[in-house]
Design a protein around this motif. Structure first.
Motif, PDB file in Angstrom:
ATOM      1  N   GLY A  21       0.803  -1.211   0.000  1.00  0.00           N
ATOM      2  CA  GLY A  21       0.000   0.000   0.000  1.00  0.00           C
ATOM      3  C   GLY A  21       0.834   1.259   0.000  1.00  0.00           C
ATOM      4  O   GLY A  21       2.056   1.229  -0.202  1.00  0.00           O
ATOM      5  N   THR A  22       0.151   2.365   0.258  1.00  0.00           N
ATOM      6  CA  THR A  22       0.781   3.682   0.256  1.00  0.00           C
ATOM      7  C   THR A  22       0.362   4.441   1.504  1.00  0.00           C
ATOM      8  O   THR A  22      -0.809   4.394   1.905  1.00  0.00           O
ATOM      9  CB  THR A  22       0.367   4.489  -0.987  1.00  0.00           C
ATOM     10  OG1 THR A  22       0.638   3.722  -2.158  1.00  0.00           O
ATOM     11  CG2 THR A  22       1.127   5.800  -1.062  1.00  0.00           C
ATOM     12  N   VAL A  23       1.318   5.143   2.114  1.00  0.00           N
ATOM     13  CA  VAL A  23       1.046   5.970   3.290  1.00  0.00           C
ATOM     14  C   VAL A  23       1.123   7.432   2.865  1.00  0.00           C
ATOM     15  O   VAL A  23       2.144   7.883   2.326  1.00  0.00           O
ATOM     16  CB  VAL A  23       2.055   5.688   4.418  1.00  0.00           C
ATOM     17  CG1 VAL A  23       1.717   6.529   5.651  1.00  0.00           C
ATOM     18  CG2 VAL A  23       2.070   4.205   4.773  1.00  0.00           C
ATOM     19  N   THR A  24       0.031   8.169   3.076  1.00  0.00           N
ATOM     20  CA  THR A  24      -0.019   9.580   2.696  1.00  0.00           C
ATOM     21  C   THR A  24      -0.557  10.412   3.853  1.00  0.00           C
ATOM     22  O   THR A  24      -1.112   9.878   4.822  1.00  0.00           O
ATOM     23  CB  THR A  24      -0.925   9.783   1.466  1.00  0.00           C
ATOM     24  OG1 THR A  24      -2.256   9.356   1.790  1.00  0.00           O
ATOM     25  CG2 THR A  24      -0.416   8.985   0.272  1.00  0.00           C
ATOM     26  N   ASP A  25      -0.399  11.749   3.726  1.00  0.00           N
ATOM     27  CA  ASP A  25      -1.012  12.636   4.713  1.00  0.00           C
ATOM     28  C   ASP A  25      -2.357  13.112   4.171  1.00  0.00           C
ATOM     29  O   ASP A  25      -2.817  12.668   3.117  1.00  0.00           O
ATOM     30  CB  ASP A  25      -0.083  13.803   5.047  1.00  0.00           C
ATOM     31  CG  ASP A  25       0.261  14.651   3.825  1.00  0.00           C
ATOM     32  OD1 ASP A  25      -0.479  14.571   2.816  1.00  0.00           O
ATOM     33  OD2 ASP A  25       1.257  15.389   3.873  1.00  0.00           O
ATOM     34  N   GLN A  26      -2.989  14.053   4.866  1.00  0.00           N
ATOM     35  CA  GLN A  26      -4.328  14.492   4.488  1.00  0.00           C
ATOM     36  C   GLN A  26      -4.357  15.222   3.153  1.00  0.00           C
ATOM     37  O   GLN A  26      -5.391  15.284   2.494  1.00  0.00           O
ATOM     38  CB  GLN A  26      -4.908  15.388   5.589  1.00  0.00           C
ATOM     39  CG  GLN A  26      -5.269  14.618   6.855  1.00  0.00           C
ATOM     40  CD  GLN A  26      -5.755  15.530   7.959  1.00  0.00           C
ATOM     41  OE1 GLN A  26      -4.975  16.310   8.519  1.00  0.00           O
ATOM     42  NE2 GLN A  26      -7.037  15.452   8.278  1.00  0.00           N
ATOM     43  N   SER A  27      -3.212  15.760   2.736  1.00  0.00           N
ATOM     44  CA  SER A  27      -3.158  16.456   1.450  1.00  0.00           C
ATOM     45  C   SER A  27      -2.867  15.506   0.295  1.00  0.00           C
ATOM     46  O   SER A  27      -2.877  15.915  -0.867  1.00  0.00           O
ATOM     47  CB  SER A  27      -2.077  17.548   1.497  1.00  0.00           C
ATOM     48  OG  SER A  27      -0.777  16.959   1.599  1.00  0.00           O
ATOM     49  N   SER A  46      10.620   6.263   0.286  1.00  0.00           N
ATOM     50  CA  SER A  46      10.569   7.725   0.167  1.00  0.00           C
ATOM     51  C   SER A  46       9.303   8.193  -0.531  1.00  0.00           C
ATOM     52  O   SER A  46       8.908   9.355  -0.412  1.00  0.00           O
ATOM     53  CB  SER A  46      11.798   8.228  -0.600  1.00  0.00           C
ATOM     54  OG  SER A  46      11.846   7.637  -1.895  1.00  0.00           O
ATOM     55  N   THR A  47       8.651   7.293  -1.257  1.00  0.00           N
ATOM     56  CA  THR A  47       7.391   7.642  -1.922  1.00  0.00           C
ATOM     57  C   THR A  47       6.176   7.158  -1.133  1.00  0.00           C
ATOM     58  O   THR A  47       5.053   7.212  -1.630  1.00  0.00           O
ATOM     59  CB  THR A  47       7.346   7.034  -3.335  1.00  0.00           C
ATOM     60  OG1 THR A  47       7.475   5.607  -3.237  1.00  0.00           O
ATOM     61  CG2 THR A  47       8.473   7.585  -4.194  1.00  0.00           C
ATOM     62  N   GLY A  48       6.411   6.662   0.085  1.00  0.00           N
ATOM     63  CA  GLY A  48       5.319   6.206   0.930  1.00  0.00           C
ATOM     64  C   GLY A  48       4.848   4.794   0.656  1.00  0.00           C
ATOM     65  O   GLY A  48       3.894   4.323   1.282  1.00  0.00           O
ATOM     66  N   GLU A  49       5.521   4.095  -0.265  1.00  0.00           N
ATOM     67  CA  GLU A  49       5.107   2.735  -0.603  1.00  0.00           C
ATOM     68  C   GLU A  49       5.668   1.733   0.410  1.00  0.00           C
ATOM     69  O   GLU A  49       6.790   1.888   0.902  1.00  0.00           O
ATOM     70  CB  GLU A  49       5.606   2.363  -2.002  1.00  0.00           C
ATOM     71  CG  GLU A  49       5.032   3.212  -3.127  1.00  0.00           C
ATOM     72  CD  GLU A  49       3.603   2.824  -3.461  1.00  0.00           C
ATOM     73  OE1 GLU A  49       3.208   1.684  -3.126  1.00  0.00           O
ATOM     74  OE2 GLU A  49       2.889   3.656  -4.051  1.00  0.00           O
ATOM     75  N   PHE A  50       4.883   0.689   0.703  1.00  0.00           N
ATOM     76  CA  PHE A  50       5.368  -0.385   1.572  1.00  0.00           C
ATOM     77  C   PHE A  50       4.823  -1.718   1.067  1.00  0.00           C
ATOM     78  O   PHE A  50       3.816  -1.775   0.350  1.00  0.00           O
ATOM     79  CB  PHE A  50       4.947  -0.161   3.026  1.00  0.00           C
ATOM     80  CG  PHE A  50       3.476  -0.353   3.279  1.00  0.00           C
ATOM     81  CD1 PHE A  50       2.959  -1.599   3.635  1.00  0.00           C
ATOM     82  CD2 PHE A  50       2.594   0.717   3.146  1.00  0.00           C
ATOM     83  CE1 PHE A  50       1.602  -1.775   3.862  1.00  0.00           C
ATOM     84  CE2 PHE A  50       1.231   0.540   3.366  1.00  0.00           C
ATOM     85  CZ  PHE A  50       0.736  -0.701   3.728  1.00  0.00           C
ATOM     86  N   SER A  51       5.498  -2.791   1.449  1.00  0.00           N
ATOM     87  CA  SER A  51       5.069  -4.133   1.063  1.00  0.00           C
ATOM     88  C   SER A  51       5.503  -5.121   2.130  1.00  0.00           C
ATOM     89  O   SER A  51       6.672  -5.146   2.520  1.00  0.00           O
ATOM     90  CB  SER A  51       5.667  -4.530  -0.298  1.00  0.00           C
ATOM     91  OG  SER A  51       5.313  -5.860  -0.634  1.00  0.00           O
ATOM     92  N   ALA A  52       4.549  -5.917   2.614  1.00  0.00           N
ATOM     93  CA  ALA A  52       4.834  -6.978   3.587  1.00  0.00           C
ATOM     94  C   ALA A  52       4.528  -8.311   2.914  1.00  0.00           C
ATOM     95  O   ALA A  52       3.362  -8.729   2.848  1.00  0.00           O
ATOM     96  CB  ALA A  52       3.985  -6.797   4.837  1.00  0.00           C
ATOM     97  N   PRO A  53       5.540  -8.995   2.382  1.00  0.00           N
ATOM     98  CA  PRO A  53       5.305 -10.235   1.630  1.00  0.00           C
ATOM     99  C   PRO A  53       5.328 -11.479   2.514  1.00  0.00           C
ATOM    100  O   PRO A  53       5.552 -11.410   3.728  1.00  0.00           O
ATOM    101  CB  PRO A  53       6.484 -10.242   0.658  1.00  0.00           C
ATOM    102  CG  PRO A  53       7.595  -9.610   1.454  1.00  0.00           C
ATOM    103  CD  PRO A  53       6.940  -8.578   2.351  1.00  0.00           C
ATOM    104  N   ASN A  54       5.087 -12.616   1.872  1.00  0.00           N
ATOM    105  CA  ASN A  54       5.254 -13.925   2.507  1.00  0.00           C
ATOM    106  C   ASN A  54       4.358 -14.107   3.729  1.00  0.00           C
ATOM    107  O   ASN A  54       4.775 -14.631   4.755  1.00  0.00           O
ATOM    108  CB  ASN A  54       6.721 -14.130   2.890  1.00  0.00           C
ATOM    109  CG  ASN A  54       7.070 -15.593   3.059  1.00  0.00           C
ATOM    110  OD1 ASN A  54       6.546 -16.449   2.357  1.00  0.00           O
ATOM    111  ND2 ASN A  54       7.952 -15.885   4.003  1.00  0.00           N
TER     112      ASN A  54
END
Length: 397
Positions: free
Chosen positions: A30-36, A62-70
Protein backbone atom coordinates in the motif's frame (compact mmCIF):
# COMPACT_ATOMS: atom_id res chain seq x y z
CA UNK A 1 -8.31 -47.22 2.31
CA UNK A 2 -5.63 -46.47 4.81
CA UNK A 3 -6.36 -43.63 7.24
CA UNK A 4 -4.89 -40.36 6.10
CA UNK A 5 -2.81 -38.22 8.41
CA UNK A 6 -3.02 -34.56 7.49
CA UNK A 7 -0.01 -32.29 7.51
CA UNK A 8 3.55 -33.58 7.53
CA UNK A 9 3.45 -36.76 9.62
CA UNK A 10 1.57 -37.03 12.87
CA UNK A 11 2.68 -33.63 14.12
CA UNK A 12 3.46 -30.44 12.22
CA UNK A 13 5.14 -27.51 13.88
CA UNK A 14 4.07 -24.28 12.22
CA UNK A 15 6.75 -21.68 12.95
CA UNK A 16 5.48 -18.11 12.85
CA UNK A 17 8.65 -16.75 11.29
CA UNK A 18 9.58 -15.61 7.82
CA UNK A 19 10.53 -18.37 5.42
CA UNK A 20 11.25 -18.64 1.73
CA UNK A 21 8.48 -17.33 -0.51
CA UNK A 22 5.84 -19.95 -1.21
CA UNK A 23 3.07 -19.85 -3.75
CA UNK A 24 0.21 -20.05 -1.24
CA UNK A 25 1.53 -17.00 0.64
CA UNK A 26 0.04 -13.54 0.17
CA UNK A 27 1.17 -9.98 0.72
CA UNK A 28 -0.10 -6.66 2.02
CA UNK A 29 1.07 -3.61 0.12
CA UNK A 30 0.00 0.00 0.00
CA UNK A 31 0.78 3.68 0.26
CA UNK A 32 1.05 5.97 3.29
CA UNK A 33 -0.02 9.58 2.70
CA UNK A 34 -1.01 12.64 4.71
CA UNK A 35 -4.33 14.49 4.49
CA UNK A 36 -3.16 16.46 1.45
CA UNK A 37 -2.26 13.27 -0.42
CA UNK A 38 1.50 13.77 -0.12
CA UNK A 39 3.62 10.69 0.59
CA UNK A 40 4.79 10.09 4.15
CA UNK A 41 8.30 8.61 3.86
CA UNK A 42 9.88 6.26 6.41
CA UNK A 43 6.57 5.50 8.14
CA UNK A 44 6.72 2.36 10.27
CA UNK A 45 4.24 -0.34 9.24
CA UNK A 46 3.58 -3.25 11.61
CA UNK A 47 1.56 -6.23 10.34
CA UNK A 48 0.27 -8.67 12.99
CA UNK A 49 -1.47 -12.00 12.43
CA UNK A 50 -4.40 -11.83 14.85
CA UNK A 51 -4.47 -15.62 15.39
CA UNK A 52 -0.80 -16.20 16.17
CA UNK A 53 0.48 -12.67 16.96
CA UNK A 54 3.25 -13.23 14.42
CA UNK A 55 4.61 -9.74 13.73
CA UNK A 56 6.17 -8.31 10.57
CA UNK A 57 7.70 -4.83 10.47
CA UNK A 58 8.46 -2.86 7.30
CA UNK A 59 9.34 0.77 6.58
CA UNK A 60 7.67 2.86 3.89
CA UNK A 61 9.89 4.10 1.08
CA UNK A 62 10.57 7.73 0.17
CA UNK A 63 7.39 7.64 -1.92
CA UNK A 64 5.32 6.21 0.93
CA UNK A 65 5.11 2.73 -0.60
CA UNK A 66 5.37 -0.38 1.57
CA UNK A 67 5.07 -4.13 1.06
CA UNK A 68 4.83 -6.98 3.59
CA UNK A 69 5.31 -10.23 1.63
CA UNK A 70 5.25 -13.93 2.51
CA UNK A 71 2.16 -13.81 4.73
CA UNK A 72 0.25 -16.99 5.47
CA UNK A 73 -3.49 -16.74 4.70
CA UNK A 74 -5.49 -15.27 7.55
CA UNK A 75 -6.65 -12.09 9.27
CA UNK A 76 -4.16 -9.31 10.03
CA UNK A 77 -3.98 -6.01 11.89
CA UNK A 78 -1.95 -3.26 10.20
CA UNK A 79 -0.58 -0.37 12.29
CA UNK A 80 1.09 2.68 10.70
CA UNK A 81 2.94 5.34 12.68
CA UNK A 82 5.14 8.31 11.79
CA UNK A 83 6.54 11.28 13.70
CA UNK A 84 4.06 14.15 13.86
CA UNK A 85 1.07 12.01 12.88
CA UNK A 86 -1.60 10.07 14.73
CA UNK A 87 -1.19 6.31 14.64
CA UNK A 88 -3.59 4.49 12.26
CA UNK A 89 -4.74 0.93 12.91
CA UNK A 90 -6.50 -1.04 10.14
CA UNK A 91 -8.31 -4.06 11.58
CA UNK A 92 -9.45 -7.26 9.88
CA UNK A 93 -7.27 -7.21 6.79
CA UNK A 94 -7.92 -10.59 5.16
CA UNK A 95 -5.10 -12.18 3.17
CA UNK A 96 -6.27 -15.03 0.96
CA UNK A 97 -4.13 -17.80 -0.51
CA UNK A 98 -1.83 -16.60 -3.29
CA UNK A 99 -3.28 -13.09 -3.22
CA UNK A 100 -2.32 -9.50 -2.52
CA UNK A 101 -4.19 -6.82 -0.58
CA UNK A 102 -3.59 -3.13 -1.21
CA UNK A 103 -4.21 -0.49 1.45
CA UNK A 104 -4.35 3.28 1.05
CA UNK A 105 -3.57 4.60 4.54
CA UNK A 106 -3.97 8.28 5.30
CA UNK A 107 -2.38 9.82 8.39
CA UNK A 108 -3.68 12.84 10.25
CA UNK A 109 -1.52 15.43 11.98
CA UNK A 110 -1.31 14.80 15.71
CA UNK A 111 0.61 13.01 18.42
CA UNK A 112 1.81 9.44 17.90
CA UNK A 113 0.11 8.58 21.19
CA UNK A 114 -3.23 9.35 19.52
CA UNK A 115 -4.76 6.56 17.49
CA UNK A 116 -7.28 6.27 14.67
CA UNK A 117 -8.78 2.80 14.35
CA UNK A 118 -10.34 1.64 11.10
CA UNK A 119 -12.74 -1.27 11.52
CA UNK A 120 -13.97 -3.16 8.47
CA UNK A 121 -12.71 -5.29 5.65
CA UNK A 122 -10.07 -3.87 3.37
CA UNK A 123 -10.94 -3.68 -0.31
CA UNK A 124 -10.50 -7.11 -1.87
CA UNK A 125 -10.11 -5.88 -5.46
CA UNK A 126 -6.59 -6.67 -6.62
CA UNK A 127 -5.02 -3.80 -8.52
CA UNK A 128 -1.44 -5.09 -8.35
CA UNK A 129 -2.01 -8.04 -10.70
CA UNK A 130 -4.18 -8.78 -13.73
CA UNK A 131 -4.83 -12.42 -12.92
CA UNK A 132 -8.34 -13.87 -12.79
CA UNK A 133 -8.77 -15.70 -9.50
CA UNK A 134 -11.50 -17.37 -7.44
CA UNK A 135 -10.71 -17.47 -3.72
CA UNK A 136 -12.51 -19.72 -1.26
CA UNK A 137 -11.73 -18.86 2.34
CA UNK A 138 -11.88 -20.86 5.55
CA UNK A 139 -15.58 -20.38 6.33
CA UNK A 140 -16.67 -21.85 2.99
CA UNK A 141 -14.09 -24.65 3.15
CA UNK A 142 -15.47 -25.67 6.55
CA UNK A 143 -19.15 -25.32 5.68
CA UNK A 144 -19.51 -26.35 2.03
CA UNK A 145 -21.22 -29.78 1.84
CA UNK A 146 -19.30 -32.55 0.10
CA UNK A 147 -20.91 -35.79 -1.03
CA UNK A 148 -19.45 -38.89 0.62
CA UNK A 149 -20.24 -41.57 -1.94
CA UNK A 150 -18.02 -44.62 -1.81
CA UNK A 151 -14.74 -42.80 -1.18
CA UNK A 152 -13.08 -40.33 1.17
CA UNK A 153 -13.78 -36.63 0.68
CA UNK A 154 -11.30 -34.90 -1.60
CA UNK A 155 -10.10 -31.27 -1.51
CA UNK A 156 -10.57 -31.22 -5.27
CA UNK A 157 -14.33 -31.59 -4.79
CA UNK A 158 -14.27 -28.02 -3.45
CA UNK A 159 -12.90 -26.72 -6.74
CA UNK A 160 -16.34 -27.27 -8.30
CA UNK A 161 -17.49 -24.00 -6.69
CA UNK A 162 -15.19 -22.06 -9.03
CA UNK A 163 -16.98 -20.88 -12.16
CA UNK A 164 -13.87 -21.68 -14.22
CA UNK A 165 -13.87 -25.40 -13.30
CA UNK A 166 -15.44 -28.11 -15.45
CA UNK A 167 -15.57 -31.89 -14.94
CA UNK A 168 -13.64 -33.99 -12.42
CA UNK A 169 -10.96 -36.68 -12.25
CA UNK A 170 -9.02 -36.84 -15.52
CA UNK A 171 -11.72 -34.69 -17.11
CA UNK A 172 -11.15 -31.66 -14.86
CA UNK A 173 -10.30 -28.51 -16.80
CA UNK A 174 -9.80 -24.93 -15.65
CA UNK A 175 -10.40 -21.69 -17.50
CA UNK A 176 -11.23 -23.38 -20.78
CA UNK A 177 -7.92 -25.25 -20.89
CA UNK A 178 -7.46 -28.86 -21.88
CA UNK A 179 -8.58 -31.53 -19.44
CA UNK A 180 -5.89 -32.74 -17.01
CA UNK A 181 -3.52 -29.88 -17.95
CA UNK A 182 -3.93 -27.99 -14.66
CA UNK A 183 -1.40 -27.62 -11.86
CA UNK A 184 -2.00 -27.80 -8.11
CA UNK A 185 0.13 -26.92 -5.09
CA UNK A 186 -0.17 -27.36 -1.33
CA UNK A 187 1.81 -24.88 0.77
CA UNK A 188 4.00 -24.16 -2.24
CA UNK A 189 4.72 -27.79 -3.15
CA UNK A 190 3.30 -29.53 -6.20
CA UNK A 191 0.77 -32.28 -5.48
CA UNK A 192 0.72 -33.58 -9.06
CA UNK A 193 1.67 -37.13 -9.97
CA UNK A 194 3.79 -38.59 -12.76
CA UNK A 195 0.62 -39.52 -14.60
CA UNK A 196 -1.73 -37.28 -16.53
CA UNK A 197 -3.53 -34.89 -14.21
CA UNK A 198 -6.04 -36.92 -12.21
CA UNK A 199 -7.63 -35.38 -9.13
CA UNK A 200 -8.23 -38.84 -7.63
CA UNK A 201 -4.48 -39.55 -7.58
CA UNK A 202 -3.41 -36.01 -6.68
CA UNK A 203 -5.77 -36.14 -3.68
CA UNK A 204 -3.49 -38.79 -2.16
CA UNK A 205 -0.81 -36.08 -1.84
CA UNK A 206 -3.09 -33.66 0.00
CA UNK A 207 -4.30 -33.61 3.61
CA UNK A 208 -7.85 -34.11 4.80
CA UNK A 209 -10.35 -31.43 3.83
CA UNK A 210 -10.40 -30.56 7.55
CA UNK A 211 -6.69 -29.73 7.29
CA UNK A 212 -7.18 -27.00 4.67
CA UNK A 213 -7.80 -23.38 5.55
CA UNK A 214 -8.54 -22.04 2.06
CA UNK A 215 -7.62 -22.27 -1.59
CA UNK A 216 -7.64 -20.25 -4.79
CA UNK A 217 -8.14 -21.07 -8.46
CA UNK A 218 -6.17 -18.83 -10.86
CA UNK A 219 -7.09 -19.07 -14.52
CA UNK A 220 -5.41 -16.11 -16.17
CA UNK A 221 -2.31 -14.04 -15.58
CA UNK A 222 -0.78 -16.39 -13.01
CA UNK A 223 2.94 -16.35 -12.27
CA UNK A 224 5.63 -17.63 -14.62
CA UNK A 225 6.48 -20.39 -12.13
CA UNK A 226 3.28 -22.11 -13.32
CA UNK A 227 4.30 -22.03 -16.97
CA UNK A 228 3.70 -25.77 -17.30
CA UNK A 229 0.02 -25.40 -16.38
CA UNK A 230 -2.66 -25.19 -19.03
CA UNK A 231 -5.83 -23.31 -18.18
CA UNK A 232 -5.36 -22.78 -14.47
CA UNK A 233 -3.65 -23.39 -11.14
CA UNK A 234 -5.17 -24.56 -7.85
CA UNK A 235 -3.40 -23.30 -4.73
CA UNK A 236 -4.23 -24.95 -1.40
CA UNK A 237 -3.13 -23.68 2.02
CA UNK A 238 -3.08 -25.93 5.08
CA UNK A 239 -4.24 -24.90 8.53
CA UNK A 240 -1.89 -23.89 11.31
CA UNK A 241 -2.18 -23.88 15.05
CA UNK A 242 -2.91 -20.64 16.91
CA UNK A 243 -2.48 -19.29 20.43
CA UNK A 244 -5.77 -20.93 21.39
CA UNK A 245 -6.41 -24.66 21.67
CA UNK A 246 -8.96 -25.88 19.14
CA UNK A 247 -10.36 -29.27 18.26
CA UNK A 248 -13.04 -30.79 16.05
CA UNK A 249 -14.61 -34.24 15.72
CA UNK A 250 -16.77 -35.36 12.81
CA UNK A 251 -18.41 -38.40 11.26
CA UNK A 252 -20.20 -38.35 7.92
CA UNK A 253 -22.53 -41.33 8.16
CA UNK A 254 -24.57 -43.32 5.67
CA UNK A 255 -26.40 -46.38 7.01
CA UNK A 256 -28.94 -48.75 5.50
CA UNK A 257 -31.01 -48.45 8.69
CA UNK A 258 -32.03 -45.02 7.42
CA UNK A 259 -32.58 -46.11 3.80
CA UNK A 260 -35.75 -47.19 2.07
CA UNK A 261 -35.97 -50.53 0.27
CA UNK A 262 -35.66 -50.30 -3.49
CA UNK A 263 -38.93 -50.81 -5.37
CA UNK A 264 -37.80 -54.06 -7.01
CA UNK A 265 -35.59 -55.25 -4.14
CA UNK A 266 -36.75 -57.97 -1.76
CA UNK A 267 -34.85 -56.34 1.11
CA UNK A 268 -32.52 -53.45 1.90
CA UNK A 269 -28.92 -54.01 0.91
CA UNK A 270 -26.16 -53.50 3.47
CA UNK A 271 -24.71 -49.98 3.18
CA UNK A 272 -22.67 -48.68 6.10
CA UNK A 273 -20.28 -45.87 5.30
CA UNK A 274 -18.32 -43.73 7.76
CA UNK A 275 -15.97 -40.86 6.92
CA UNK A 276 -14.71 -39.83 10.35
CA UNK A 277 -11.87 -38.03 12.05
CA UNK A 278 -10.85 -34.97 13.99
CA UNK A 279 -8.37 -32.13 14.37
CA UNK A 280 -6.41 -30.71 17.29
CA UNK A 281 -4.25 -27.59 17.34
CA UNK A 282 -2.70 -25.01 19.61
CA UNK A 283 0.60 -23.57 20.83
CA UNK A 284 3.52 -25.84 21.70
CA UNK A 285 3.93 -25.66 25.46
CA UNK A 286 6.16 -27.72 27.74
CA UNK A 287 5.56 -26.67 31.37
CA UNK A 288 8.61 -25.00 32.94
CA UNK A 289 10.61 -25.72 29.78
CA UNK A 290 9.15 -23.92 26.78
CA UNK A 291 6.23 -21.60 26.04
CA UNK A 292 5.50 -21.50 22.32
CA UNK A 293 2.72 -18.94 22.39
CA UNK A 294 3.26 -16.32 19.66
CA UNK A 295 6.11 -18.48 18.31
CA UNK A 296 5.53 -22.19 17.77
CA UNK A 297 2.30 -24.03 16.99
CA UNK A 298 1.05 -27.49 16.08
CA UNK A 299 -1.84 -28.81 14.03
CA UNK A 300 -2.85 -32.47 13.76
CA UNK A 301 -5.63 -33.89 11.59
CA UNK A 302 -6.80 -37.49 11.21
CA UNK A 303 -9.34 -38.89 8.78
CA UNK A 304 -10.49 -42.49 8.45
CA UNK A 305 -12.86 -44.14 6.01
CA UNK A 306 -14.87 -47.34 6.34
CA UNK A 307 -17.28 -48.61 3.70
CA UNK A 308 -19.30 -51.82 4.00
CA UNK A 309 -21.57 -52.52 1.04
CA UNK A 310 -23.68 -55.63 0.47
CA UNK A 311 -24.70 -57.18 -2.82
CA UNK A 312 -27.73 -55.73 -4.57
CA UNK A 313 -30.71 -57.86 -5.59
CA UNK A 314 -30.56 -58.26 -9.37
CA UNK A 315 -32.90 -60.21 -11.64
CA UNK A 316 -30.85 -62.20 -14.16
CA UNK A 317 -31.44 -65.04 -16.57
CA UNK A 318 -29.50 -68.19 -15.62
CA UNK A 319 -29.31 -71.67 -17.16
CA UNK A 320 -31.62 -74.29 -15.70
CA UNK A 321 -30.00 -77.39 -14.13
CA UNK A 322 -30.76 -79.61 -17.17
CA UNK A 323 -29.01 -77.15 -19.48
CA UNK A 324 -25.72 -77.94 -17.71
CA UNK A 325 -26.30 -81.54 -18.88
CA UNK A 326 -26.79 -80.40 -22.48
CA UNK A 327 -30.59 -80.65 -22.44
CA UNK A 328 -32.15 -77.58 -24.10
CA UNK A 329 -35.56 -79.09 -24.89
CA UNK A 330 -37.26 -76.62 -22.55
CA UNK A 331 -35.31 -73.56 -23.71
CA UNK A 332 -38.05 -71.34 -25.10
CA UNK A 333 -38.52 -67.71 -26.06
CA UNK A 334 -41.20 -65.36 -24.78
CA UNK A 335 -43.67 -66.85 -27.28
CA UNK A 336 -42.97 -70.30 -25.79
CA UNK A 337 -41.21 -71.48 -28.97
CA UNK A 338 -38.21 -73.78 -28.62
CA UNK A 339 -34.92 -72.02 -29.37
CA UNK A 340 -32.86 -74.38 -31.59
CA UNK A 341 -29.27 -75.29 -30.69
CA UNK A 342 -27.15 -76.00 -33.78
CA UNK A 343 -24.35 -78.56 -34.14
CA UNK A 344 -21.23 -76.65 -35.30
CA UNK A 345 -19.68 -79.84 -36.71
CA UNK A 346 -22.41 -79.98 -39.37
CA UNK A 347 -21.57 -76.58 -40.83
CA UNK A 348 -21.48 -76.71 -44.66
CA UNK A 349 -22.00 -74.42 -47.64
CA UNK A 350 -25.58 -73.60 -48.46
CA UNK A 351 -26.38 -75.45 -51.73
CA UNK A 352 -29.32 -73.14 -52.40
CA UNK A 353 -27.63 -69.81 -51.85
CA UNK A 354 -24.84 -67.94 -50.10
CA UNK A 355 -23.55 -68.57 -46.60
CA UNK A 356 -23.52 -71.77 -44.57
CA UNK A 357 -26.13 -74.04 -43.03
CA UNK A 358 -26.07 -76.30 -39.95
CA UNK A 359 -28.23 -79.02 -38.41
CA UNK A 360 -30.02 -78.79 -35.07
CA UNK A 361 -28.93 -81.23 -32.37
CA UNK A 362 -31.45 -84.12 -32.17
CA UNK A 363 -34.16 -83.26 -29.62
CA UNK A 364 -32.24 -80.04 -28.95
CA UNK A 365 -29.83 -81.99 -26.75
CA UNK A 366 -26.03 -81.75 -26.84
CA UNK A 367 -24.40 -85.17 -26.25
CA UNK A 368 -22.23 -85.15 -23.14
CA UNK A 369 -19.39 -86.78 -25.10
CA UNK A 370 -19.15 -83.52 -27.02
CA UNK A 371 -18.34 -81.60 -23.82
CA UNK A 372 -14.73 -80.49 -23.41
CA UNK A 373 -12.93 -81.31 -20.18
CA UNK A 374 -13.12 -77.66 -19.12
CA UNK A 375 -16.84 -77.41 -19.90
CA UNK A 376 -17.54 -80.60 -17.95
CA UNK A 377 -15.76 -79.16 -14.90
CA UNK A 378 -17.70 -75.89 -15.10
CA UNK A 379 -21.02 -77.68 -15.64
CA UNK A 380 -20.60 -79.31 -12.25
CA UNK A 381 -21.32 -75.97 -10.61
CA UNK A 382 -24.65 -75.60 -12.39
CA UNK A 383 -26.75 -76.92 -9.54
CA UNK A 384 -25.51 -74.13 -7.24
CA UNK A 385 -27.13 -71.40 -9.38
CA UNK A 386 -30.65 -72.71 -9.77
CA UNK A 387 -33.58 -70.47 -10.80
CA UNK A 388 -35.52 -69.12 -7.83
CA UNK A 389 -38.45 -67.46 -9.59
CA UNK A 390 -41.42 -69.09 -11.26
CA UNK A 391 -40.94 -67.96 -14.84
CA UNK A 392 -41.02 -70.09 -17.97
CA UNK A 393 -38.24 -72.74 -17.96
CA UNK A 394 -34.95 -71.45 -19.27
CA UNK A 395 -36.07 -67.84 -19.63
CA UNK A 396 -35.60 -66.19 -16.23
CA UNK A 397 -34.18 -67.07 -12.88
Amino acid sequence: MFPRIAQLGLLTLALATLSFAQSERGLIAGTVTDQSGAAVPSAEVVVVNTSTNATFKVTASSTGEFSAPNLIPGAYRVTVSATGFKRVVQQNVIVAASSSVRLELQLQIGQVSEQIEVIGNAASVQTDTAKVSTQVQNKLVDELPLVVAGSMRSPFNLVAVAAEARGDGQRLSLGGGQAASWDATLDGHSVGTNRSGDTAEAALNTPSVEGLTEFSVDTNGFKAEYGQAGGGVMTFASKSGTNDIHGTVYNFLRNDAMDARGFFAARRSVYRQNDFGGTFSGPVRIPKVYDGRNKTFFFVAYEGFRNRVGANDVILSVPTPEMYRGDFRNWVDQANRVIPVYDPSTTRPNPNGSGNIRDVFPNNQIPTNRFSRTSSAIAGFGSTVAPNRGFAPGTSG
